[in-house]
Design an enzyme around this catalytic site. Sequence first.
Site, PDB file in Angstrom:
ATOM      1  N   LYS A  68     -24.305  26.023  24.067  1.00 26.36           N
ATOM      2  CA  LYS A  68     -24.611  24.595  24.572  1.00 26.36           C
ATOM      3  C   LYS A  68     -24.656  24.800  25.768  1.00 26.36           C
ATOM      4  CE  LYS A  68     -22.619  22.209  20.329  1.00 26.36           C
ATOM      5  NZ  LYS A  68     -23.520  21.873  20.037  1.00 26.36           N
ATOM      6  N   ARG A 102     -23.236  22.877   9.730  1.00 25.53           N
ATOM      7  CA  ARG A 102     -23.432  23.228   7.788  1.00 25.53           C
ATOM      8  C   ARG A 102     -23.056  24.426   6.760  1.00 25.53           C
ATOM      9  NH1 ARG A 102     -29.737  22.355   9.856  1.00 25.53           N
ATOM     10  NH2 ARG A 102     -27.836  21.055  11.745  1.00 25.53           N
TER      11      ARG A 102
END
Length: 502
Positions: A266, A340
């Site tokens: 990130k 996920r």
Amino acid sequence: MDFELKTLTSHQAASMAADALILLWPDRADEAAGGIDDPLTLWARGAVADKDIEPAAGSCLLAHRLPGVQPRRLALARAGDGSAAAVRKAVLAALKALPQDALKRLVLLAGNIAAPAVSAAVQAVSEASYRYVATKSQAKPRALQKVTVGVADAGAVRQAFEQGVAVAHGVEWAREWANRPGNHATPTLLAEAARQLGRQPKVSVEVLGPKEVAKLGMGAFMAVAQGSSEPLRFIVLKYQGAAKSSVPVVLVGKGITFDTGGISLKPAPEMDEMKFDMGGAASVLGTFAALARLQPAINVVGLVPSCENMPDGRAIKPGDVVTSMSGQTIEILNTDAEGRLILCDALTYAQRFQPRALIDVATLTGACVIALGGVRAGMYANRDELAQALYQAGEQALDPCWRMPLDDEYAEGLKSPFADMANVAGRPAGSVTAAKFLQKFVGEAPWAHLDIAGVAWKGGAAKGATGRPVPLLVQYLLDEASRLAQEPRRSAKTAAKTPRKR
């Protein structure tokens, strides 16, 4: 903080020893107070008549040492139509105007407001007075210790009051753990906090480590965890408020205690906020804290897969293929789509409970923030009745969500030439495609996914966790307990032999 509910008149409230008194003043009070002549009501009525306070909900007027009134500080707060939303706004405004450090005991005179507004008022007091101090050396803890909520008829709103107190406790629990830095809220520490919940009535907790998770075949979960020196934890909570034969609602919370993005690193700015990436896990645990107080007649299972997402030499790489607990293989195109991956194995595990409803909660996608901002959580469901129940619970709890689409066409982008599926499908409709990925692991269970990336925390000057969607989840479970009570009862033998309708 200790809350108590009392039947109080304005005269009685004015004579109580307290550091402050908040007088809620709905629009209907402008006429209803005409025959009352105690000092508190006379002051409020005069301020309204003289237009010293605006009529809009949340408008506030302060006074100090009013003659005939025992509490030193007074706050007159306009409560609009008396709805839960208007009362919440009024209480938050009043507490913002009052000096927090000077408040140890507070009287909140709510009068003849409806039950949902009483619950909202309690939660607003808790929210406004909360302080994070866990990692501060000299921070002052919350000053407010005692809150008396005065109403026209305590017996009529007792149940709503108790619900408000329990939800406030659960929200505060979730906020506290989501606010903690990653080194103070590791998967191990989060599991220990869950074990503390296991000491509550009707709650049990089991914590699985790397060996147990490997034995279960949770390859996707383990793949995310392998880049961190912190060992993963899989937390299984059970609340048994109904008969053992009653199938549970299963809640699954994403527990990434810090998310660097892994190899798909990130950007540095605001990466510190990725400590909030376990907001889903915190909300599930906070919901169990509330359940332990409310004791509804329903069974609930909570599943929290927890680990860090780090970029060391063992971390998964873009292009790697992993095998999930379901046996389905996944090509990792982006290691920052890790939530996920841990959720899919937990969803597979959840099917062993044959759940009445399966709900996962996750700070899953920035795309959901773009779509819905910080007002409503994104909600996906494969059953209309479940979607409607969650929507209505959110509206009632002032913790709203919005149903998003699940058209099959959105799954096209998840196709992979090297695995059964990819873990991402590109930027367009990113929140939807993430939900479609999760849907591949729920089987035939009635399932809903709550993407809380926009509502789990706030940035900027108000930086901190919100505790959402604890209010929504608690309200849904209470509603579900009521629905369960109305269903025909079946014996344990009948329940075991008769397949449940989907």
